[in-house]
Design an enzyme around this catalytic site. Structure first.
Site, PDB file in Angstrom:
ATOM      1  N   SER A  47       0.826  -1.217   0.000  1.00  0.00           N
ATOM      2  CA  SER A  47       0.000   0.000   0.000  1.00  0.00           C
ATOM      3  C   SER A  47       0.850   1.253   0.000  1.00  0.00           C
ATOM      4  O   SER A  47       1.719   1.412   0.859  1.00  0.00           O
ATOM      5  CB  SER A  47      -0.885   0.108   1.247  1.00  0.00           C
ATOM      6  OG  SER A  47      -1.330  -1.109   1.682  1.00  0.00           O
ATOM      7  N   HIS A  79      -3.782  -3.255  -3.987  1.00  0.00           N
ATOM      8  CA  HIS A  79      -2.698  -4.119  -4.435  1.00  0.00           C
ATOM      9  C   HIS A  79      -2.929  -4.468  -5.907  1.00  0.00           C
ATOM     10  O   HIS A  79      -4.042  -4.714  -6.329  1.00  0.00           O
ATOM     11  CB  HIS A  79      -2.611  -5.379  -3.570  1.00  0.00           C
ATOM     12  CG  HIS A  79      -2.216  -5.078  -2.153  1.00  0.00           C
ATOM     13  ND1 HIS A  79      -3.108  -4.589  -1.239  1.00  0.00           N
ATOM     14  CD2 HIS A  79      -1.028  -5.170  -1.517  1.00  0.00           C
ATOM     15  CE1 HIS A  79      -2.483  -4.400  -0.088  1.00  0.00           C
ATOM     16  NE2 HIS A  79      -1.212  -4.740  -0.239  1.00  0.00           N
ATOM     17  N   ARG A 100       0.771  -9.324  -3.288  1.00  0.00           N
ATOM     18  CA  ARG A 100       1.249  -9.873  -2.017  1.00  0.00           C
ATOM     19  C   ARG A 100       0.148 -10.747  -1.402  1.00  0.00           C
ATOM     20  O   ARG A 100      -1.018 -10.393  -1.450  1.00  0.00           O
ATOM     21  CB  ARG A 100       1.596  -8.727  -1.075  1.00  0.00           C
ATOM     22  CG  ARG A 100       1.905  -9.173   0.327  1.00  0.00           C
ATOM     23  CD  ARG A 100       2.332  -8.019   1.208  1.00  0.00           C
ATOM     24  NE  ARG A 100       3.771  -7.850   1.263  1.00  0.00           N
ATOM     25  CZ  ARG A 100       4.386  -6.679   1.290  1.00  0.00           C
ATOM     26  NH1 ARG A 100       3.692  -5.564   1.250  1.00  0.00           N
ATOM     27  NH2 ARG A 100       5.696  -6.600   1.360  1.00  0.00           N
ATOM     28  N   HIS A 102      -1.163 -12.100   2.103  1.00  0.00           N
ATOM     29  CA  HIS A 102      -1.023 -11.839   3.543  1.00  0.00           C
ATOM     30  C   HIS A 102      -1.378 -13.082   4.347  1.00  0.00           C
ATOM     31  O   HIS A 102      -2.227 -13.869   3.934  1.00  0.00           O
ATOM     32  CB  HIS A 102      -1.948 -10.684   3.961  1.00  0.00           C
ATOM     33  CG  HIS A 102      -1.605  -9.383   3.327  1.00  0.00           C
ATOM     34  ND1 HIS A 102      -2.005  -9.070   2.055  1.00  0.00           N
ATOM     35  CD2 HIS A 102      -0.868  -8.342   3.781  1.00  0.00           C
ATOM     36  CE1 HIS A 102      -1.545  -7.860   1.753  1.00  0.00           C
ATOM     37  NE2 HIS A 102      -0.845  -7.399   2.778  1.00  0.00           N
ATOM     38  N   GLU A 205      -4.755  -3.198  15.907  1.00  0.00           N
ATOM     39  CA  GLU A 205      -4.443  -3.476  17.304  1.00  0.00           C
ATOM     40  C   GLU A 205      -5.369  -2.692  18.241  1.00  0.00           C
ATOM     41  O   GLU A 205      -5.952  -1.680  17.860  1.00  0.00           O
ATOM     42  CB  GLU A 205      -2.989  -3.055  17.612  1.00  0.00           C
ATOM     43  CG  GLU A 205      -1.946  -3.769  16.779  1.00  0.00           C
ATOM     44  CD  GLU A 205      -2.014  -3.437  15.298  1.00  0.00           C
ATOM     45  OE1 GLU A 205      -2.212  -2.256  14.950  1.00  0.00           O
ATOM     46  OE2 GLU A 205      -1.909  -4.375  14.483  1.00  0.00           O
ATOM     47  N   ASN A 247      -0.913   5.533   9.040  1.00  0.00           N
ATOM     48  CA  ASN A 247      -1.760   6.010  10.149  1.00  0.00           C
ATOM     49  C   ASN A 247      -0.948   5.921  11.427  1.00  0.00           C
ATOM     50  O   ASN A 247       0.025   5.167  11.503  1.00  0.00           O
ATOM     51  CB  ASN A 247      -2.996   5.107  10.286  1.00  0.00           C
ATOM     52  CG  ASN A 247      -2.604   3.650  10.496  1.00  0.00           C
ATOM     53  OD1 ASN A 247      -2.198   2.970   9.547  1.00  0.00           O
ATOM     54  ND2 ASN A 247      -2.691   3.184  11.725  1.00  0.00           N
TER      55      ASN A 247
HETATM   56  N1  HPA Z   1      -1.633  -1.855  12.269  1.00  0.00           N
HETATM   57  C1  HPA Z   1      -1.323  -2.958  11.573  1.00  0.00           C
HETATM   58  N2  HPA Z   1      -1.136  -2.948  10.262  1.00  0.00           N
HETATM   59  C2  HPA Z   1      -1.279  -1.785   9.610  1.00  0.00           C
HETATM   60  C3  HPA Z   1      -1.616  -0.604  10.279  1.00  0.00           C
HETATM   61  C4  HPA Z   1      -1.794  -0.640  11.687  1.00  0.00           C
HETATM   62  O1  HPA Z   1      -2.089   0.372  12.356  1.00  0.00           O
HETATM   63  N3  HPA Z   1      -1.676   0.374   9.333  1.00  0.00           N
HETATM   64  C5  HPA Z   1      -1.386  -0.216   8.145  1.00  0.00           C
HETATM   65  N4  HPA Z   1      -1.145  -1.516   8.310  1.00  0.00           N
END
Ligand code: HPA
Length: 284
Positions: A47, A79, A100, A102, A205, A247
């Site tokens: 990204s 992607h 990719r 994941h 998270e 972010n």
């Molecule tokens: N956490 C985990 N993966 C991520 C985040 C995040 O805040 N931002 C982009 N990928």
């Protein structure tokens, strides 16, 4: 679509097969499809990094990833889902992987990690000696605003899995090649460096988890790269890792995270960070 793929079968799911042999088959198919038998460098564009491909050279061939053994198309917005062969100004060849896989796409399936690192193993089997891994990540250091590119200097693999199979003891002291990091810093001395925590995802998270990661020494958190970097080191490749802070991680900023905003921040920063990576690649 590869012949095996047409029948819904991915040979990487067969534990009796050696994933390195499957990667050789994939590399052979890429050589046939592109007419290029050897690639010097490989890039996985996550990204916010996709624009790099048009800045570094001329794409001579573009293949839908799912046509190559072991690859599946990317269902994730942002992607590309293709594999490209790019000729660089210095006549070297880059294999650009816009597809990719994941870990979370496997829904916890055992052995899925083989799929996650298949592109890296295929790049190594195609001859690439350098693997450039890019992605979007949440920033844990409060000073890092969305749009900041960060060099990965080390990682915490918190996925609970590994792409390394059997009693294979790989040194992980310098996963992210120091000479490549020095080179990147010489191109942009303002480039920050940090430790990436790779988590399995797909949920972002909790603020408590981010505080835990911070305590563990992580500077950014993402859902890719560490496993791929491990496979690249096993294959003997040099690794350059770059995160784009899309972010601030949960709880660092008071606003809740949204995937849409993560993608938008990536898209906004894309021209700038892609230009930076293109300048770094000129030096490799
Ligand atoms: N956490 C985990 N993966 C991520 C985040 C995040 O805040 N931002 C982009 N990928």
């Amino acid at each position: 679509m590869s012949i095996a793929g047409e029948w819904g079968f991915n040979p990487l799911e067969d534990p009796s097969q050696d994933p390195a042999e499957i990667a050789k088959q994939a590399a052979f198919e890429i050589a046939v499809a592109t007419g290029i038998g050897h690639h010097d460098i490989a890039l996985t564009l996550g990204s916010g990094w996709a624009a790099v491909v048009d800045l570094i050279g001329k794409t001579t061939e573009e293949i839908p990833a799912e046509e190559i053994t072991g690859f599946s198309s990317s269902g994730i917005p942002g992607h590309l889902g293709t594999i490209r062969s790019v000729i660089l100004p210095n006549n070297k060849r880059a294999l650009v992987i816009g597809a990719r896989t994941h870990l979370y796409e496997g829904r916890g399936a055992q052995g899925f990690v083989r799929r996650v690192v298949h592109s890296v193993r295929t790049a190594a089997a195609s001859g690439a000696k350098t693997m450039v891994l890019t992605h979007g990540a949440g920033g844990i250091r409060p000073a890092w605003q969305p749009g900041t590119p960060v060099l990965i200097k080390d990682h915490l693999n918190l996925t609970g899995t590994t792409p390394i199979e059997g009693a294979t003891f790989i040194d992980m002291t310098n996963v992210y090649t120091p000479a490549l990091r020095d080179l990147a810093k010489s191109v942009d001395p303002s480039l920050g460096e940090g430790v990436l925590a790779q988590v399995p995802g797909p949920q972002y998270e909790t603020p408590a988890e981010v505080q835990m990661l911070r305590g563990l020494g992580a500077d950014m958190v993402g859902m890719s790269v560490a496993l791929e970097a491990m496979a690249a080191r096993q294959a003997g490749m040099d690794v350059l890792g770059l995160s784009l802070i899309t972010n601030q991680a949960a709880g660092i900023s008071p606003t809740p995270l949204s995937h849409k905003e993560v993608l938008e921040a990536g898209a906004k920063a894309e021209p700038r960070v892609s230009a930076l990576l293109a300048r770094i690649l000129e030096q490799i």
